[in-house]
Design an enzyme around this catalytic site. Structure first.
Site, short mmCIF file in Angstrom:
data_model
loop_
_atom_site.label_atom_id
_atom_site.label_comp_id
_atom_site.label_asym_id
_atom_site.label_seq_id
_atom_site.Cartn_x
_atom_site.Cartn_y
_atom_site.Cartn_z
N ARG A 31 -5.87 11.69 6.66
CA ARG A 31 -4.83 11.83 7.68
C ARG A 31 -3.90 12.98 7.33
NH1 ARG A 31 -4.53 7.87 11.90
NH2 ARG A 31 -2.54 8.86 12.34
N HIS A 39 0.80 -1.23 0.00
CA HIS A 39 0.00 0.00 0.00
C HIS A 39 0.82 1.27 0.00
CE1 HIS A 39 -3.95 -1.89 0.95
NE2 HIS A 39 -3.19 -2.80 1.53
N LYS A 72 -14.78 8.37 -3.54
CA LYS A 72 -16.04 8.64 -2.83
C LYS A 72 -16.60 10.01 -3.22
CE LYS A 72 -14.15 5.80 0.82
NZ LYS A 72 -13.32 5.77 2.03
N THR A 132 -8.56 6.63 -1.73
CA THR A 132 -9.89 6.04 -1.97
C THR A 132 -10.98 7.08 -1.73
OG1 THR A 132 -9.71 5.14 0.26
CG2 THR A 132 -9.38 3.61 -1.56
N LYS A 145 0.80 14.37 1.86
CA LYS A 145 -0.55 14.69 1.38
C LYS A 145 -0.74 16.20 1.19
CE LYS A 145 -2.58 10.63 3.70
NZ LYS A 145 -3.25 9.78 2.69
C1 C3B Z 1 -3.06 3.80 2.33
C2 C3B Z 1 -2.42 4.59 1.21
O1 C3B Z 1 -1.73 5.69 1.74
C3 C3B Z 1 -3.52 5.04 0.25
O2 C3B Z 1 -2.98 5.70 -0.85
C4 C3B Z 1 -4.33 3.84 -0.20
O3 C3B Z 1 -5.45 4.27 -0.94
C5 C3B Z 1 -4.80 3.01 0.98
O4 C3B Z 1 -3.73 2.66 1.81
C6 C3B Z 1 -5.50 1.73 0.56
O5 C3B Z 1 -4.75 1.03 -0.35
N1 C3B Z 1 -2.10 3.36 3.37
C7 C3B Z 1 -2.52 3.43 4.69
O6 C3B Z 1 -3.64 3.86 4.95
N2 C3B Z 1 -1.70 2.99 5.68
C8 C3B Z 1 -0.49 2.48 5.40
N3 C3B Z 1 0.27 2.04 6.38
C9 C3B Z 1 -0.05 2.39 4.08
C10 C3B Z 1 -0.89 2.85 3.07
#
Ligand code: C3B
Length: 838
Positions: free
Chosen positions: A569, A374, A683, A679, A574
């Site tokens: 977050r 991820h 939405k 994601t 971001k």
């Molecule tokens: C997150 C990523 O940061 C997102 O871009 C992604 O859409 C989601 O996962 C789902 O795939 N992410 C997270 O929430 N926590 C982590 N430790 C690594 C990735």
């Protein structure tokens, strides 16, 4: 077995079982029964909260019935199942979702009303199940919804944290954290299985012995045993009888008391031990995309993995198949590297406990596991110090070394004399101390590895897993599975007015199970009536959010303004920082305008929400800056309401359900290449909100689906990032002039004591602007201008909004789950047939 029961017994079961039907009267009967028995209250002392509890328990009765039927069907079918291992499940509230999925919404709604309550107030009593941080945990929840809806035989496995993600409050503009003790009242959405208990060991030593066949074997003598108790959370599918299970483990001490210690008068120490065992599942680590190397976290991971595998293996063993059939019956998906110890644990079970030969065992293991990555952020990569693993799990450490040895021997055969390649591929990082690279373990132990959006899946092959591509060859193991979201929660539940309009327009609710059908809306894009209702739905959502903002922040905003939202977050990558810097630029531009000039500008409400990890200093400063800017902007009458800023506290799933449908534009502005997918972007667009975004993650695929006209993209591209960072580091790149002006404004004290913000500003100057805010700033402001222009064209905007939703079919989690099922898990749906109640 049933056949052996006396006829009279069977008759009683026939007569009295299965009372929990779905009609209004049966529901009301249940409701009153739960008020008087479960809650021990009466008609005289029942408030909204008890009405919620009684409703929830009545729904729970019906859920359990389906849960039982489903488990029975799956056991009888004995077909292959998928197990989704996730350390996070961000479920949010359950009641509304259960009512919808069970088809009880109308009957219960009426039933509750006749009993004197408004369903809306009742639903509002529920606390979120917030056992996750952000995207990863919410993805797991959406995937469970789709697995259930598509009739797949699936189980989730996770931990039942006593404390979910902390509650965020604001004090003087700063984030303060409070514990989320979500189990304060009873939790009707779990079934305690106090009889399903697994012993989990830690520490100890490894003994070598020779078995009866003369083979060298190893036995781990763990010394510290903790019990793992199962709590089952039923997940109903939409429009199906299928109701799957998430099994969450809770830790408890093996012995109630150490009696000898007790007798020796060491009462405190005896109780201490008990508390330590309970500690394991006490709290969710509040970090998103960041690794914290605490021993307790490693303990959590093993505790969870060991209990889950014990359970899975126990279920497989019942079928009396040979071990070689294991991968034909069991698929295990690893949600990030958090559960990668499962690979080692299964190898240990097979080799040490079941006496399977190493190579045969390894074949079984690798055919069973698949791994989802991820993130490529370096700070998020899990690495555990070898000495820590060795101490906590001595046998597992040996097995990891052996897995690595055999793997590297194969690499060496294919690439002789390439020591650097071996070092780069190794599961062990040869530093002092050594580290176990969990991502490498997950890749080596899985038959499939996937990223979560097209760009991300390409990037992992070029960056963190580059060397694996050289070894395995390009296409063998690595795939893309673009994320998805469930339209049941994220459109139907969160946006009832729009959902109703879509259903009326398309003639039925089939789109809820086949999101591609939204394409049918395109032929109504010019229909006056349809457009009117579309706008009305958006507007009522904006009014709802306006009220929520007032209630939670005291800030009064105009629901006719453009709502500009960034909720996620708080993280440097971001770039909420860039957003608020842009707000300052806008504010000071507005201030310089004359009243006549201002009359022409689009009024904006800029809305933020999101938690910062408690130890993430810079992220917390961003929250403070947002609130300091809000304070000044919101109280400046000279700009005549043309700009408002609101930070909504305690962003969570339920709050997202209020914010997302009310957005006109939302920001997904990560530095290119850093956001694996995102994601929430899906939405927002599904709810007819436009996107302002960088060329990153799933933004790219959303753009492909909805077209150039309906999205605002800006900024440098992923392939340019390395060069730009290099330039910041080694050349003296001047700061973007508009950005410099904004920095000067902050430093002049316009938003309070500027010394507070110095560390934040330093990330742009001393910190070499790692996230490239300066490089993207002008392009960001230009894109914002285009947003303003486009919003002035009211009719044009409505058309964009409609076309956005209509083209979002691809991003249903149903599509994603179908791809996983076919390409990775090789599982088939097993529809549930209604069983008698015996
Ligand atoms: C997150 C990523 O940061 C997102 O871009 C992604 O859409 C989601 O996962 C789902 O795939 N992410 C997270 O929430 N926590 C982590 N430790 C690594 C990735």
């Amino acid at each position: 077995e049933i056949a052996k029961l006396p006829k009279e017994t069977l008759a009683l079961w026939e007569k009295y079982g299965g009372d929990e039907t779905d009609d209004k009267e049966a529901f009301q009967k249940s409701f009153i029964r739960h008020v008087t028995t479960t809650l021990a209250r009466s008609i005289y002392n029942i408030d909204n909260f008890s009405a919620y509890q009684a409703t929830a328990h009545s729904v729970r009765d019906r859920l359990i019935k389906r849960w039982n039927e489903t488990q029975q069907t799956h056991t009888e079918a004995d077909s292959k199942r998928v197990y989704y291992l996730s350390l996070e499940f961000l479920l949010g509230r359950s009641l509304d979702n259960a009512l919808l999925n069970l088809g009880l919404k109308d009957n219960c709604g009426e039933g509750v009303k006749e009993l004197g309550f408004a369903m809306e107030d009742v639903l509002d009593q529920e606390v979120d199940a917030a056992l996750g941080n952000g995207g990863l945990g919410r993805l797991a929840a959406c995937y469970m919804d789709s697995l259930a809806t598509l009739d797949y035989p699936a189980w989730g496995y996770g931990l039942r944290y006593t404390y979910g993600i902390f509650q965020q409050r604001l004090k003087d503009g700063y984030q303060v954290e409070f514990p989320d003790y979500w189990l304060n009242f009873d939790n009707p959405w779990e079934l305690p299985r106090l009889d399903v208990v697994v012993d989990v060991k830690f520490y100890g030593s490894v003994n070598r012995y020779t078995d009866e066949k003369g083979r060298k074997r190893y036995a781990w003598e763990g010394i510290d045993t903790v019990q793992s108790v199962a709590y089952d959370v039923p997940i109903p599918g939409y429009g199906t009888k299928n109701c799957i299970n998430i099994r969450l483990w809770s830790s408890k001490p093996k012995r109630q008391f150490d009696l000898s210690r007790f007798n020796e008068g060491q009462y405190e120490q005896a109780v201490q031990e008990q508390m330590q065992a309970e500690n394991i599942t006490a709290v969710l680590y509040p970090n998103d995309n960041h690794m914290v190397g605490k021993e307790l976290r490693l303990k959590q991971q093993y505790f969870w993995v060991a209990a889950s595998l014990f359970d899975i293996v126990r279920r497989f063993k019942k079928s009396q198949r040979p071990w070689s059939h294991f991968p034909d019956q069991v698929a295990i998906q690893l949600n990030d590297t958090h559960p990668s110890l499962a690979i080692v644990e299964l190898q240990r079970i097979l080799v040490d406990l079941e006496g399977v030969d190493w190579d045969d065992a390894w074949e079984i293991v690798t055919r069973t596991f698949a791994f989802t990555n991820h993130t490529i952020l370096p700070e998020a990569m899990e690495r555990w110090p070898v000495p820590m693993v060795q101490y906590l799990l001595p046998r597992h450490m040996q097995i990891i070394f052996d897995i690595n040895l055999f793997f590297l021997q194969k690499v060496e055969k294919a690439f002789p004399d390439n020591r650097d390649l071996l070092a780069r591929l190794s599961i062990i990082e040869e530093s002092t101390p050594q580290f176990v690279r969990m991502a490498h373990l997950a890749v080596v132990g899985s038959h499939r590895v996937n990223g979560v959006a097209e760009l991300h899946s390409e990037l992992i092959k070029k960056t963190i897993f580059k060397d694996f591509i050289q070894y395995y060859g390009n296409d063998s193991k690595f795939e893309n599975k673009t994320n998805g979201i469930t339209p049941r929660r994220w459109l139907h539940q969160a946006n009832p007015k729009l959902s109703e309009l879509i259903t009326d327009t398309l003639g039925n609710k089939n789109w809820l199970k086949n999101l591609d059908l939204l394409k049918g809306l395109k032929s109504y894009v010019d229909n006056k009536d349809f457009r009117k209702r579309w706008v009305a739905a958006k507007h009522s959502n904006k009014v709802r959010l306006t009220e929520y903002i007032k209630k939670t922040t005291g800030i009064i905003v105009n629901s006719n303004a453009l709502f500009d939202v960034q909720v996620k977050r708080i993280h440097e990558y971001k770039r909420q920082f860039m957003n608020i810097l842009g707000v300052i630029h806008r504010y000071n531009t507005l201030k310089k305008m004359t009243s006549e000039e201002r009359a022409d500008v689009v009024h904006r409400v800029v809305i933020f929400g999101g938690k910062a990890a408690p130890g993430y200093y810079i992220a917390k400063l961003v929250i403070k800056l947002i609130n300091s800017v809000a304070e000044v902007v919101n109280n400046d009458n000279s700009i005549e309401d043309s700009l408002k800023v609101a930070f909504i506290p305690d962003y969570n799933v339920s709050v997202a359900e209020i914010i997302i449908p009310a957005s006109d534009i939302s920001q997904h502005i990560s530095t290119a290449g850093t956001e694996a997918s995102g994601t929430s972007n899906m939405k927002f667009v599904l709810n007819g909100g436009l996107i302002l975004g960088t060329v990153d993650g799933a933004n790219i695929e959303i753009h492909e689906e909805i077209g150039d006209d309906n999205i605002f993209m800006f900024g440098n591209l992923a392939h340019q990032v390395d060069d730009l960072r290099h330039a910041h580091r080694y050349r003296n790149v001047p700061m973007d002039p508009s950005l410099q002006a904004v920095i000067n404004d902050i430093e002049s004290g316009q938003f309070g004591d500027s010394r507070i913000f110095a560390p934040l500003i330093n990330t742009l100057t001393l910190g070499q602007d790692y996230y490239l805010i300066s490089d993207d700033f002008q392009s960001y402001l230009d894109a914002q201008k285009l947003v303003d222009e486009a919003y002035k064209d009211k009719e044009g905007w409505i058309t964009k909004s409609i076309l956005c939703s209509a083209n979002m079919g691809k991003f249903s989690s149903d599509r994603a789950i179908q791809e996983y099922a076919e390409r990775i898990w090789n599982i088939e749906p097993v529809p549930v047939v209604t069983k008698k109640h015996i």
